[in-house]
Design an enzyme around this catalytic site. Sequence first.
Site, short mmCIF file in Angstrom:
data_model
loop_
_atom_site.label_atom_id
_atom_site.label_comp_id
_atom_site.label_asym_id
_atom_site.label_seq_id
_atom_site.Cartn_x
_atom_site.Cartn_y
_atom_site.Cartn_z
CE LYS A 1 -4.50 6.42 0.24
NZ LYS A 1 -4.72 5.18 -0.50
CE LYS B 1 -4.50 -2.43 -1.46
NZ LYS B 1 -3.58 -1.93 -0.43
CE LYS C 1 -4.02 3.05 6.05
NZ LYS C 1 -3.57 1.81 5.49
P1 ATP Z 1 -5.01 0.73 2.42
O1 ATP Z 1 -6.32 1.44 2.41
O2 ATP Z 1 -5.09 -0.66 3.01
O3 ATP Z 1 -3.88 1.55 2.99
P2 ATP Z 1 -4.25 1.53 -0.24
O4 ATP Z 1 -5.28 1.52 -1.32
O5 ATP Z 1 -3.88 2.84 0.36
O6 ATP Z 1 -4.68 0.48 0.87
P3 ATP Z 1 -1.50 0.64 -0.19
O7 ATP Z 1 -1.18 -0.81 -0.23
O8 ATP Z 1 -1.45 1.34 1.13
O9 ATP Z 1 -2.95 0.83 -0.85
O10 ATP Z 1 -0.56 1.41 -1.21
C1 ATP Z 1 0.06 0.76 -2.31
C2 ATP Z 1 0.55 1.77 -3.32
O11 ATP Z 1 -0.55 2.36 -4.00
C3 ATP Z 1 1.37 2.91 -2.71
O12 ATP Z 1 2.42 3.25 -3.61
C4 ATP Z 1 0.37 4.04 -2.65
O13 ATP Z 1 0.97 5.31 -2.68
C5 ATP Z 1 -0.45 3.78 -3.90
N1 ATP Z 1 -1.80 4.32 -3.78
C6 ATP Z 1 -2.71 3.93 -2.86
N2 ATP Z 1 -3.85 4.62 -3.03
C7 ATP Z 1 -3.62 5.49 -4.06
C8 ATP Z 1 -4.41 6.49 -4.70
N3 ATP Z 1 -5.66 6.72 -4.31
N4 ATP Z 1 -3.86 7.18 -5.73
C9 ATP Z 1 -2.59 6.93 -6.14
N5 ATP Z 1 -1.80 6.01 -5.57
C10 ATP Z 1 -2.30 5.29 -4.55
MG MG Z 2 -2.50 2.86 1.99
#
Ligand code: ATP
Ligand code: MG
Length: 342
Positions: A201, A204, A118
């Site tokens: 990955k 969001k 990040k």
């Molecule tokens: P950000 O980009 O703001 O970090 P994010 O999409 O990574 O958002 P988080 O809120 O950080 O979402 O993660 C919430 C949950 O979703 C965690 O358990 C994380 O492991 C899971 N998660 C996030 N992205 C993925 C993905 N691409 N595949 C599977 N699990 C995911």
């Molecule tokens: Mg995340």
Amino acid sequence: MTATAFTPRIFSGIQPSGGLTLGNYLGALKRFAEKQDEGIETIYCLVDLHAITVWQDPERLRQQTREAAAGFMASGIDPARSILFNQSQVSAHAELGWILNCVARLGWMNRMTQFKDKAGKNAEHVSLGLYAYPSLMAADILVYHATHVPVGDDQKQHVELTRDIAAKFNHDYGVDFFPAPEPVIEGAATRVMSLRDGTKKMSKSDPSDASRINLTDDADTIAQKIRKARTDAEPLPETLEGLKDRAEARNLVNIYAALSGMTAEAVVTEFAGQGFGAFKPALADLAVAKLSPISTEMTRLMADPAEIDRILGEGADRAEAIARPILDRTLDIVGMVRSRRG
Ligand code: ATP
Ligand code: MG
């Protein structure tokens, strides 16, 4: 010292740092709902204090928190059976977070890959909060004495750090107070990849909307994003082994498997020899069938934001009732004068 047997308890969270994605659904939400149905106590949190580790517009953050709460409920999390709340309404998270900042070692934090991903080349200019993120996450989990943490694969390292922090706290203070929580990483899609880049990955917060499927995307948008998803020109192989060096293809197979409840092997067997011209429309139909009831329900819930706020407030009260006594005991253990307590 004898090991205390901790009552099984599940905690997990999602940042309201944007709209929920298919990655959040398959890696987290869908599994949160399954855990709730296994009869273990489940505590689910919208981690808004984590979200502000990077800039969030205040009005959008409020909106995203309510929308994420709607996404949890639309994915099957029942606020009567699980505790559902936003982190900032239970101040014990931040208070324990500070204490754990004083337990965690700089060398441990320096190994965290999420920070490196990040912060990128910009590490001098990101917030101190982004760096301290994992010790607040440890507090989120430990303030409930949670024993199991369902997460996507990307959060494994942070849950392992939580175990190290818990063990160091117990060791330094000569107590057997915090459990060693286990990461629970299960299913066919524990790491959903970006639709534009099979090495990244799905997130969001990715600047490219085409990289992800949002739970609020309509059927046409979902179909279009899948049609445009990056792939190669080869047909699907006979076995999973044949997808070893085909990250994008493997990702779409995993998504199909997780959405259909099939194994990735079974998906490959079913589509062996077919090209993406056939596989992508089948995947789009499946994704629309599984996701459109969720987005319809989210829209319905979002029409009544006051009810969402009421649910989060009630969840926060229930969370507080568990967290506060654990924080109080922690403060006692570390030697704080506690004269105001009844
Ligand atoms: P950000 O980009 O703001 O970090 P994010 O999409 O990574 O958002 P988080 O809120 O950080 O979402 O993660 C919430 C949950 O979703 C965690 O358990 C994380 O492991 C899971 N998660 C996030 N992205 C993925 C993905 N691409 N595949 C599977 N699990 C995911
Ligand atoms: Mg995340």
